[in-house]
Design a protein around this motif. Sequence first.
Motif, mmCIF file in Angstrom:
data_model
loop_
_atom_site.group_PDB
_atom_site.id
_atom_site.type_symbol
_atom_site.label_atom_id
_atom_site.label_comp_id
_atom_site.label_asym_id
_atom_site.label_seq_id
_atom_site.Cartn_x
_atom_site.Cartn_y
_atom_site.Cartn_z
ATOM 1 N N SER B 1 0.853 -1.195 0.000
ATOM 2 C CA SER B 1 0.000 0.000 0.000
ATOM 3 C C SER B 1 0.885 1.241 0.000
ATOM 4 C CB SER B 1 -0.908 0.010 1.218
ATOM 5 O OG SER B 1 -0.160 0.056 2.385
ATOM 6 N N GLN B 2 0.277 2.345 -0.419
ATOM 7 C CA GLN B 2 1.009 3.603 -0.470
ATOM 8 C C GLN B 2 1.321 4.078 0.947
ATOM 9 O OE1 GLN B 2 -2.004 5.750 -2.439
ATOM 10 N NE2 GLN B 2 -1.531 4.949 -4.451
ATOM 11 N N LYS B 3 2.519 4.596 1.120
ATOM 12 C CA LYS B 3 2.916 5.009 2.455
ATOM 13 C C LYS B 3 3.818 6.228 2.368
ATOM 14 C CE LYS B 3 4.620 2.980 6.774
ATOM 15 N NZ LYS B 3 5.192 1.771 7.391
ATOM 16 N N ILE B 4 3.565 7.194 3.252
ATOM 17 C CA ILE B 4 4.418 8.370 3.381
ATOM 18 C C ILE B 4 4.960 8.401 4.791
ATOM 19 C CG2 ILE B 4 4.558 10.882 3.255
ATOM 20 C CD1 ILE B 4 2.136 10.873 1.453
ATOM 21 N N GLU B 5 6.268 8.581 4.930
ATOM 22 C CA GLU B 5 6.883 8.610 6.251
ATOM 23 C C GLU B 5 7.566 9.944 6.497
ATOM 24 O OE1 GLU B 5 7.890 3.861 6.995
ATOM 25 O OE2 GLU B 5 9.506 5.262 6.565
ATOM 26 N N GLN B 6 7.224 10.526 7.622
ATOM 27 C CA GLN B 6 7.909 11.734 8.086
ATOM 28 C C GLN B 6 8.402 11.466 9.505
ATOM 29 O OE1 GLN B 6 4.408 14.579 6.651
ATOM 30 N NE2 GLN B 6 6.305 15.711 7.039
ATOM 31 N N ASN B 7 9.459 12.164 9.894
ATOM 32 C CA ASN B 7 9.996 11.971 11.240
ATOM 33 C C ASN B 7 8.909 12.220 12.274
ATOM 34 O OD1 ASN B 7 12.463 11.427 10.197
ATOM 35 N ND2 ASN B 7 13.379 13.396 10.699
ATOM 36 N N SER B 8 8.621 11.223 13.087
ATOM 37 C CA SER B 8 7.583 11.384 14.093
ATOM 38 C C SER B 8 8.074 12.174 15.292
ATOM 39 C CB SER B 8 7.079 10.017 14.555
ATOM 40 O OG SER B 8 8.161 9.244 15.061
ATOM 41 N N GLU B 9 9.389 12.170 15.504
ATOM 42 C CA GLU B 9 9.931 12.933 16.620
ATOM 43 C C GLU B 9 9.974 14.416 16.259
ATOM 44 O OE1 GLU B 9 13.006 9.458 18.179
ATOM 45 O OE2 GLU B 9 13.674 11.517 17.948
ATOM 46 N N ALA B 10 9.735 15.236 17.250
ATOM 47 C CA ALA B 10 9.778 16.673 17.034
ATOM 48 C C ALA B 10 11.215 17.122 16.777
ATOM 49 C CB ALA B 10 9.220 17.399 18.245
ATOM 50 N N LEU B 11 11.332 18.166 15.993
ATOM 51 C CA LEU B 11 12.642 18.741 15.678
ATOM 52 C C LEU B 11 12.787 20.054 16.436
ATOM 53 C CD1 LEU B 11 15.220 18.677 13.959
ATOM 54 C CD2 LEU B 11 13.955 19.869 12.168
ATOM 55 N N ASN B 12 13.812 20.130 17.258
ATOM 56 C CA ASN B 12 14.078 21.341 18.042
ATOM 57 C C ASN B 12 15.351 21.991 17.531
ATOM 58 O OD1 ASN B 12 12.132 21.334 20.523
ATOM 59 N ND2 ASN B 12 12.859 19.223 20.321
ATOM 60 N N ILE B 13 15.247 23.269 17.139
ATOM 61 C CA ILE B 13 16.427 23.964 16.659
ATOM 62 C C ILE B 13 16.469 25.372 17.234
ATOM 63 C CG2 ILE B 13 16.469 22.653 14.490
ATOM 64 C CD1 ILE B 13 15.499 25.201 13.117
ATOM 65 N N GLN B 14 17.640 25.970 17.123
ATOM 66 C CA GLN B 14 17.849 27.328 17.634
ATOM 67 C C GLN B 14 17.499 28.332 16.541
ATOM 68 O OE1 GLN B 14 18.927 27.276 20.873
ATOM 69 N NE2 GLN B 14 18.524 29.479 20.988
ATOM 70 N N GLU B 15 16.967 29.445 16.966
ATOM 71 C CA GLU B 15 16.652 30.523 16.019
ATOM 72 C C GLU B 15 17.873 30.868 15.181
ATOM 73 O OE1 GLU B 15 15.420 34.064 17.975
ATOM 74 O OE2 GLU B 15 14.711 35.033 16.137
ATOM 75 N N GLY B 16 17.645 31.072 13.889
ATOM 76 C CA GLY B 16 18.734 31.442 12.991
ATOM 77 C C GLY B 16 19.338 30.259 12.253
#
Lengths: 114, 110
Positions: B1-16
């Motif tokens: 079946s068709q499947k799309i995967e994106q990182n389930s964990e949140a991404l934390n980054i610094q401004e800039g």
Amino acid sequence: NAGVTQTPKFRVLKTGQSMTLLCAQDMNHEYMYWYRQDPGMGLRLIHYSVGEGTTAKGEVPDGYNVSRLKKQNFLLGLESAAPSQTSVYFCAAGRPSVITGELFFGEGSRLTVL
Amino acid sequence: SQKIEQNSEALNIQEGKTATLTCNYTNYSPAYLQWYRQDPGRGPVFLLLIRENEKEKRKERLKVTFDTTLKQSLFHITASQPADSATYLCALTGGFKTIFGAGTRLFVKA
């Protein structure tokens, strides 16, 4: 210009009750879609329509019916609600195209089935 | 079946800094790929569309790449700002239908 409007925004149902969600668009798009969004599962396509008087099944159509009697309206019905249908429902309108294929979404309808 | 995967964990980054989100898909040959932004309690909002024959597309601080051989898209936000904090959804369109990934939550800290 309202875009895509969904009513109601919130609803609580008891198991076995029926209800209809209304989606209205004022952008004259041919295609309209109903999705449900659950935590961790993203948006899943329930039913869609490619024009007035047409409907087709998506990924998770069971337990739902739809109608597109007028181009601007797309109705989603639950004949006998079940707790598994507790979700946030989004309607979208658009025109699949490699040039301008974006979908315009409503603000969602949050349904709880007890 | 068709499947799309994106990182389930949140991404934390610094401004800039530059935020990079990944979208992988299987069993699908889309005509084009889209990225949407979704804020809590709101509907998704369209950001960018890239066609199957395009490798890269840019819009202001956003850049999308599309590799149909790897079946992968990368979404970059350069010079990120706290206002960029949201969930970003990848979507594929083929025929009449558009299917979505579950999204990746991005937090940009000041």
